[in-house]
Design a protein around this motif. Structure first.
Motif, PDB file in Angstrom:
ATOM      1  N   LYS A  47      13.664   8.953   7.926  1.00 31.62           N
ATOM      2  CA  LYS A  47      13.656   8.212   9.187  1.00 31.62           C
ATOM      3  C   LYS A  47      14.542   6.977   9.139  1.00 31.62           C
ATOM      4  O   LYS A  47      14.861   6.405  10.169  1.00 31.62           O
ATOM      5  N   HIS A  48      14.906   6.544   7.934  1.00 32.74           N
ATOM      6  CA  HIS A  48      15.709   5.335   7.762  1.00 32.74           C
ATOM      7  C   HIS A  48      16.917   5.638   6.869  1.00 32.74           C
ATOM      8  O   HIS A  48      16.966   5.218   5.710  1.00 32.74           O
ATOM      9  N   PRO A  49      17.898   6.354   7.388  1.00 33.22           N
ATOM     10  CA  PRO A  49      19.049   6.720   6.545  1.00 33.22           C
ATOM     11  C   PRO A  49      19.883   5.511   6.115  1.00 33.22           C
ATOM     12  O   PRO A  49      20.490   5.534   5.048  1.00 33.22           O
ATOM     13  N   ASN A  50      19.922   4.453   6.900  1.00 29.30           N
ATOM     14  CA  ASN A  50      20.697   3.268   6.535  1.00 29.30           C
ATOM     15  C   ASN A  50      20.008   2.434   5.451  1.00 29.30           C
ATOM     16  O   ASN A  50      20.673   1.734   4.692  1.00 29.30           O
ATOM     17  N   LYS A  51      18.694   2.495   5.414  1.00 27.83           N
ATOM     18  CA  LYS A  51      17.918   1.724   4.434  1.00 27.83           C
ATOM     19  C   LYS A  51      17.152   2.678   3.523  1.00 27.83           C
ATOM     20  O   LYS A  51      15.973   2.473   3.217  1.00 27.83           O
ATOM     21  N   ARG A  52      17.821   3.702   3.063  1.00 22.81           N
ATOM     22  CA  ARG A  52      17.169   4.758   2.296  1.00 22.81           C
ATOM     23  C   ARG A  52      16.556   4.252   0.985  1.00 22.81           C
ATOM     24  O   ARG A  52      15.444   4.636   0.625  1.00 22.81           O
ATOM     25  N   SER A  53      17.252   3.389   0.270  1.00 24.87           N
ATOM     26  CA  SER A  53      16.734   2.925  -1.028  1.00 24.87           C
ATOM     27  C   SER A  53      15.458   2.093  -0.846  1.00 24.87           C
ATOM     28  O   SER A  53      14.511   2.223  -1.634  1.00 24.87           O
ATOM     29  N   ILE A  54      15.435   1.266   0.180  1.00 23.33           N
ATOM     30  CA  ILE A  54      14.236   0.471   0.464  1.00 23.33           C
ATOM     31  C   ILE A  54      13.080   1.390   0.856  1.00 23.33           C
ATOM     32  O   ILE A  54      11.948   1.216   0.394  1.00 23.33           O
ATOM     33  N   LEU A  72      -2.518  -1.347   0.643  1.00 26.54           N
ATOM     34  CA  LEU A  72      -1.859  -0.670   1.762  1.00 26.54           C
ATOM     35  C   LEU A  72      -1.626  -1.623   2.929  1.00 26.54           C
ATOM     36  O   LEU A  72      -0.606  -1.536   3.608  1.00 26.54           O
ATOM     37  N   LEU A  73      -2.558  -2.535   3.153  1.00 25.12           N
ATOM     38  CA  LEU A  73      -2.362  -3.518   4.217  1.00 25.12           C
ATOM     39  C   LEU A  73      -1.180  -4.429   3.913  1.00 25.12           C
ATOM     40  O   LEU A  73      -0.398  -4.771   4.808  1.00 25.12           O
ATOM     41  N   LYS A  74      -1.019  -4.807   2.655  1.00 30.69           N
ATOM     42  CA  LYS A  74       0.131  -5.629   2.269  1.00 30.69           C
ATOM     43  C   LYS A  74       1.437  -4.856   2.455  1.00 30.69           C
ATOM     44  O   LYS A  74       2.433  -5.397   2.933  1.00 30.69           O
ATOM     45  N   LEU A  75       1.423  -3.582   2.081  1.00 30.59           N
ATOM     46  CA  LEU A  75       2.618  -2.760   2.249  1.00 30.59           C
ATOM     47  C   LEU A  75       2.933  -2.518   3.722  1.00 30.59           C
ATOM     48  O   LEU A  75       4.103  -2.382   4.095  1.00 30.59           O
ATOM     49  N   LYS A  76       1.902  -2.481   4.550  1.00 30.27           N
ATOM     50  CA  LYS A  76       2.122  -2.316   5.986  1.00 30.27           C
ATOM     51  C   LYS A  76       2.931  -3.491   6.544  1.00 30.27           C
ATOM     52  O   LYS A  76       3.872  -3.294   7.305  1.00 30.27           O
ATOM     53  N   ASP A  77       2.559  -4.700   6.128  1.00 34.13           N
ATOM     54  CA  ASP A  77       3.313  -5.880   6.551  1.00 34.13           C
ATOM     55  C   ASP A  77       4.756  -5.821   6.046  1.00 34.13           C
ATOM     56  O   ASP A  77       5.697  -6.176   6.758  1.00 34.13           O
ATOM     57  N   GLU A  78       4.928  -5.365   4.816  1.00 29.70           N
ATOM     58  CA  GLU A  78       6.272  -5.273   4.248  1.00 29.70           C
ATOM     59  C   GLU A  78       7.120  -4.234   4.990  1.00 29.70           C
ATOM     60  O   GLU A  78       8.313  -4.449   5.225  1.00 29.70           O
ATOM     61  N   ILE A  79       6.504  -3.130   5.379  1.00 28.68           N
ATOM     62  CA  ILE A  79       7.228  -2.083   6.123  1.00 28.68           C
ATOM     63  C   ILE A  79       7.693  -2.650   7.461  1.00 28.68           C
ATOM     64  O   ILE A  79       8.828  -2.419   7.895  1.00 28.68           O
TER      65      ILE A  79
END
Length: 83
Positions: A47-54, A72-79
């Motif tokens: 879904k994110h070809p420009n930011k694939r590594s991230i 998972l809540l912390k990762l949600k904010d990071e996403i």
């Protein structure tokens, strides 16, 4: 004195469990499962070809902590910030 101390600690512990949902293991796993599925779809590298590594990095971290609701809540904010 020892009995009074144990009684007070027991009351504090019961209040802590009631007030903190993350201590409820079964409910936390159910919430984590739903959140994990949503986050994997949002952070999928296709879904994110420009930011694939991230996206690949976040997806691998999601897989590592798929049963930990707080992580998972912390990762949600990071996403939301990075993708």
């Amino acid at each position: 004195m020892n009995i009074l101390y144990r009684l007070i600690n027991r009351i504090k512990f019961k209040r802590l469990i009631k007030s903190n949902e993350s201590k409820n293991v079964v409910a936390g796993m159910v919430k984590a499962r739903k959140l994990y599925k949503d986050l994997v779809v949002k952070a999928h590298p296709d879904k994110h070809p420009n930011k694939r590594s991230i996206a690949e990095d976040i997806t691998s971290r999601l897989t590592c902590c798929k049963y930990d609701y707080a992580s998972l809540l912390k990762l949600k904010d990071e996403i939301e910030k990075k993708l």
